[in-house]
Design an enzyme around this catalytic site. Structure first.
Site, short mmCIF file in Angstrom:
data_model
loop_
_atom_site.label_atom_id
_atom_site.label_comp_id
_atom_site.label_asym_id
_atom_site.label_seq_id
_atom_site.Cartn_x
_atom_site.Cartn_y
_atom_site.Cartn_z
N GLU A 117 0.82 -1.22 0.00
CA GLU A 117 0.00 0.00 0.00
C GLU A 117 0.86 1.27 0.00
O GLU A 117 1.26 1.74 1.07
CB GLU A 117 -0.93 0.01 1.22
CG GLU A 117 -1.82 1.26 1.28
CD GLU A 117 -2.79 1.28 2.47
OE1 GLU A 117 -2.68 0.43 3.36
OE2 GLU A 117 -3.64 2.19 2.50
N LYS B 98 -2.44 -1.91 -3.23
CA LYS B 98 -3.50 -1.07 -2.63
C LYS B 98 -3.10 0.40 -2.78
O LYS B 98 -2.44 0.96 -1.92
CB LYS B 98 -3.68 -1.45 -1.16
CG LYS B 98 -4.67 -0.57 -0.41
CD LYS B 98 -5.12 -1.20 0.88
CE LYS B 98 -6.00 -0.24 1.68
NZ LYS B 98 -6.67 -0.89 2.80
#
Ligand code: 13P
Length: 333
Positions: free
Chosen positions: A177, A219
């Protein structure tokens, strides 16, 4: 590394019409969320709130997996059943946030590097024995004058890649992420530039560390105008720029891209995902969600700390989960 098994889990997390619930708020962050509804954050209130979402009947039709915080992975529901068992019984895959937070980056005021690599191999072994099948690590980039710096991009990419390699070695799917924050007056063009930079740096580092792209998920943030921008881009523009940016930066071997919501309203986050999935042209990966606030905000309010509101809050939660499930197919209206 058993890439085929990792890949199977990664693909299950982005099964048709499904996405991930991020319920991995640290103790500090969940307290902030509870403060907004005037509820004190205790072991019991955190348990009740999370149990409410995990036990909402039918959630697994739209939610493939749930990212947990350390406390929750070890916790039992009010009925004594471990929360991991509640998820497994419902058909949702348990995951765990493994970074220990964004800390000030030396010599770079206002920037951070995410920590948590020390002792990570041992922690991953324990998390796997507690039932986690996937993991998450979040790097944070702030847009500003001379920010993000090369130092910030390089340090965070390196940490993300070392984390992802350790996770795969432990047989756990890494969710990588790199989050470019929405805060600021910047234009959507500037967000696109920084997001491209963050993604290129991240994938170069992942390749260098030998991470198997087939066995991970990305992400990212969406490409958006800054929250204080004078003119904010509309839904179609956000969808087109985000998809164009991802096509340039994300290898086709990655099975899925699961967006964070990052402070967008619940409805915006759904509309943007839906618009991307409706766009024509190549999409070699699944485009779905791994939302925290955009899935939880309405349910949190409806619950309000009162377990008497359990069913109403679950209904609100399911409504949001369903809307995003449809958006992951491009069929939300
Ligand atoms: P938000 O969707 O609220 O940004 O949370 C997602 C997340 O997991 C942040 O790390």
């Amino acid at each position: 590394m058993e890439l085929a098994l990792l890949s199977q889990t990664a693909r299950a997390l982005v099964a048709d019409g499904k996405g991930i619930l991020a319920a991995d708020e640290s103790t500090g962050t969940i307290k902030k969320r509870f403060d907004q509804i005037g509820v004190s954050s205790t072991v019991e209130t955190r348990r009740d709130y999370r149990h409410l979402m995990f036990s909402a009947g039918g959630a697994a039709s739209f939610i493939s997996g749930v990212i947990l915080f350390d406390e929750t992975l070890r916790q039992q529901g009010p009925d004594g059943v471990p929360l991991v068992d509640v998820l497994n019984a419902a058909g949702m895959i348990p995951g765990i946030k493994v970074d220990t937070g964004a800390k000030p980056l030396a010599l770079h005021p206002e920037e951070t590097v995410t920590e948590g690599l020390d002792g990570l191999r041992e922690r991953l072994d324990e998390y796997r024995s507690l039932g986690a099948k996937f993991t998450k690590w979040r790097a944070v980039y702030r847009i500003g004058k001379d920010m993000p710096s090369r130092a910030c991009l390089a340090a965070n990419a390196h940490a993300l890649a070392r984390y992802a390699a350790l996770a795969q070695e432990a047989g756990l799917v890494p969710i990588v992420e790199p989050e470019v924050l929405m805060d600021g007056p910047h234009s959507i063009e500037r967000c696109e530039e920084v997001t491209s930079d963050a993604l290129h740096t991240t994938f170069a580092a992942l390749a260098e560390q030998g991470v198997g792209f087939e066995g991970m998920l990305l992400k990212p943030n969406m490409v958006l105008s800054g929250t204080e921008a004078s003119e904010r881009a509309g839904v179609e523009q956000v969808a087109m720029r985000t998809l164009a940016c991802l096509r340039r930066c994300v290898p086709a071997a990655v099975p899925g891209i699961v967006f964070l919501s990052g402070g967008q309203s619940s409805e915006e986050a759904t509309m943007h995902l839906n618009a991307m999935n409706k766009l024509e042209g190549p999409k070699p990966w699944k485009l779905s969600f791994s939302y925290g606030r955009a899935l939880q905000a309405d349910a949190l309010k409806a619950w309000g700390g009162d377990n008497g509101n359990l069913e109403a809050a679950q209904a609100v939660f399911l409504q949001r989960a369903r809307a995003n499930g449809l958006a992951s197919l491009g069929t939300y209206a």
